[in-house]
Motif scaffolding. Structure first.
Motif, PDB file in Angstrom:
ATOM      1  N   ILE A  38       0.820  -1.212   0.000  1.00  0.00           N
ATOM      2  CA  ILE A  38       0.000   0.000   0.000  1.00  0.00           C
ATOM      3  C   ILE A  38       0.852   1.260   0.000  1.00  0.00           C
ATOM      4  O   ILE A  38       0.606   2.197  -0.779  1.00  0.00           O
ATOM      5  CB  ILE A  38      -0.961  -0.020   1.202  1.00  0.00           C
ATOM      6  CG1 ILE A  38      -1.981  -1.148   1.032  1.00  0.00           C
ATOM      7  CG2 ILE A  38      -1.675   1.328   1.350  1.00  0.00           C
ATOM      8  CD1 ILE A  38      -2.878  -1.363   2.238  1.00  0.00           C
ATOM      9  N   GLU A  71      -7.906   1.030   0.966  1.00  0.00           N
ATOM     10  CA  GLU A  71      -6.973   1.740   1.815  1.00  0.00           C
ATOM     11  C   GLU A  71      -6.081   2.662   0.986  1.00  0.00           C
ATOM     12  O   GLU A  71      -5.731   3.765   1.422  1.00  0.00           O
ATOM     13  CB  GLU A  71      -6.119   0.762   2.620  1.00  0.00           C
ATOM     14  CG  GLU A  71      -5.124   1.419   3.567  1.00  0.00           C
ATOM     15  CD  GLU A  71      -5.761   2.359   4.581  1.00  0.00           C
ATOM     16  OE1 GLU A  71      -5.058   3.263   5.082  1.00  0.00           O
ATOM     17  OE2 GLU A  71      -6.973   2.205   4.880  1.00  0.00           O
ATOM     18  N   ASN A  74      -8.167   5.648   0.395  1.00  0.00           N
ATOM     19  CA  ASN A  74      -8.299   6.440   1.620  1.00  0.00           C
ATOM     20  C   ASN A  74      -7.048   7.263   1.888  1.00  0.00           C
ATOM     21  O   ASN A  74      -7.125   8.445   2.253  1.00  0.00           O
ATOM     22  CB  ASN A  74      -8.576   5.516   2.810  1.00  0.00           C
ATOM     23  CG  ASN A  74      -9.973   4.918   2.768  1.00  0.00           C
ATOM     24  OD1 ASN A  74     -10.870   5.453   2.107  1.00  0.00           O
ATOM     25  ND2 ASN A  74     -10.166   3.817   3.468  1.00  0.00           N
ATOM     26  N   GLN A  75      -5.884   6.636   1.724  1.00  0.00           N
ATOM     27  CA  GLN A  75      -4.645   7.353   2.004  1.00  0.00           C
ATOM     28  C   GLN A  75      -4.406   8.470   0.994  1.00  0.00           C
ATOM     29  O   GLN A  75      -3.913   9.547   1.354  1.00  0.00           O
ATOM     30  CB  GLN A  75      -3.466   6.377   2.029  1.00  0.00           C
ATOM     31  CG  GLN A  75      -3.470   5.448   3.225  1.00  0.00           C
ATOM     32  CD  GLN A  75      -2.148   4.728   3.419  1.00  0.00           C
ATOM     33  OE1 GLN A  75      -1.104   5.167   2.933  1.00  0.00           O
ATOM     34  NE2 GLN A  75      -2.179   3.610   4.134  1.00  0.00           N
TER      35      GLN A  75
END
Length: 408
Positions: A38, A71, A74-75
């Motif tokens: 990620i 994720e 989101n980041q």
């Protein structure tokens, strides 16, 4: 004079980005990180976005990758980067979208390759399932046909039909038609399932320049879908840049293409962002869009035995590109500026006068002075050991004076 993209293509909305329908041609790129990582993927998406990629595609090939997508989104949002993410699906996309709805929701577009959706009897239901997910989550789809993974059922069907013709076509012509038919039939099937035409983008990529041009010319004449351009497996370094530039420039000059990607093989140690810069430079030199101030510089000759002007041109070009992320909002219109860095008296003064701001450095045997021109008028003559620093300061002052007022 350059030609605008076709205005009669359907416009597709990808996040906040408009593709097709006469909108400016959009620059796209793709990460080469493992999506499961990620942090690495978020960082590379940010790098690509800062470089100017307006859409970024990421690989979604495993359950772990599908789980990572929300994720990553989101980041990126938390860091202020709302660049649309495209999920690149092959072979198992129908399963991943079914099992991980949060992945489907986080993506702004799905990419489906008809040749890699399934084989035989499984192909149609798996393709249908992916289109149904696109409808459910209100996502556009790029139906991307690749010569290297062409749907063999389509090719076999056309070859069988060709054998019955009185004057059969050669294999290259049949292959071109198979690529186009695969895209058009898949798009028609997607519409039958319920995906509207303004949610569909088509691409038909191969690695041969002349064949690619023929395919897109034919495809363009047979549909009004938005088209994504790219020379697949373009290659490394200058070969990849030249091949992509040759193919895409011909097509865009004819008004074909709504979004582009330059598929360069990264050289060891080079940034992924190079393909974004190349895409921007193609569009800017063709006159379609402006992304960053353009540096005009001469190639050098026997009059320029010193490499000083080359170093200055490189420094100025790097400085302008690095500064652009902040300048886009601070100095509207600065991306249209031209800066000339010339190496001798032959063309130096003339090119410098024609640019917004320019410097004509002394060539071999010339007086060691460097006149600076702003909007065609000589404003100062630089000399000494700090010409580079002084000229950069003049460029900064010019930008603030000429583009800063527009912001206020």
């Amino acid at each position: 004079m350059s030609i605008s993209p076709r205005k009669n293509t359907r416009q597709v909305l990808i996040g906040d980005i408009k593709v097709g329908g006469g909108a400016p041609i959009v620059v796209q790129s793709m990460t080469n990180t493992d999506t499961v990582d990620i942090t690495a993927t978020v960082n590379q998406v940010i790098e690509l976005s800062k470089a100017g990629s307006e859409i970024v595609r990421i690989t979604v090939n495993t359950e772990e990758a599908a789980k990572a997508v929300p994720e990553i989104r989101n980041q990126l949002d938390a860091k202020g980067f709302n660049v649309p993410l495209v999920g690149d699906f092959h072979f198992n996309g129908h399963k991943l979208l079914e099992k991980y709805p949060a992945c489907a929701e986080a993506l702004s577009k799905f990419r489906i390759n008809p040749g890699n959706v399934g084989r035989g009897k499984s192909r149609d239901p798996q393709f249908q399932q992916m289109i149904e997910f696109a409808c459910r989550y209100d996502k556009p789809v790029r139906i991307g046909v690749n010569g290297g993974s062409l749907d063999q059922a389509v090719l076999t069907r056309l070859l069988d039909e060709n054998r019955l013709q009185e004057t059969p076509l050669e294999l290259p012509a049949i292959t071109r038609e198979a690529i186009i038919i695969s895209a058009l039939e898949s798009a028609a099937r997607a519409e039958e399932i319920g995906l509207s035409a303004d949610k569909i983008i088509l691409s038909c990529k191969i690695s041969n320049v002349q064949e690619l041009i023929r395919i897109y010319q034919d495809l363009s004449s047979r549909c009004d879908y938005a088209l994504h351009l790219g020379l697949t497996e373009a290659g490394m370094g200058s070969k990849g840049i030249v091949a992509s530039s040759a193919a895409l420039s011909v097509l865009m000059q004819q008004g074909i293409g709504d979004t582009i990607r330059i598929s360069l093989t990264p050289e060891p140690g080079t940034a992924r962002t190079q393909e974004v810069i190349v895409a921007q430079e193609i569009l800017q030199t063709m006159g379609f869009r402006s992304f960053t101030p353009m540096v005009i510089s001469c190639p050098g000759c026997g009059r320029t035995t010193s490499d000083y002007f080359q170093k200055l041109a490189m420094e100025i070009q790097s400085y302008l590109r690095i500064s652009m992320p902040a300048w886009r909002t601070q100095y509207p219109g600065v991306e249209t500026m031209e800066v000339a860095v010339m190496g001798c008296v032959v063309n130096g003064p003339g090119e410098s006068k024609n640019a917004n701001i320019g410097i004509s450095l002394p060539g071999t045997g010339e007086s060691p002075v460097a006149p600076v021109y702003e909007d065609g008028e000589k404003t100062v003559t630089l000399k000494g050991e700090h010409i580079a620093e002084e000229f950069q300061a003049i460029v900064e002052r010019y930008i603030e004076t000429h583009y800063g007022n527009k912001h206020s």
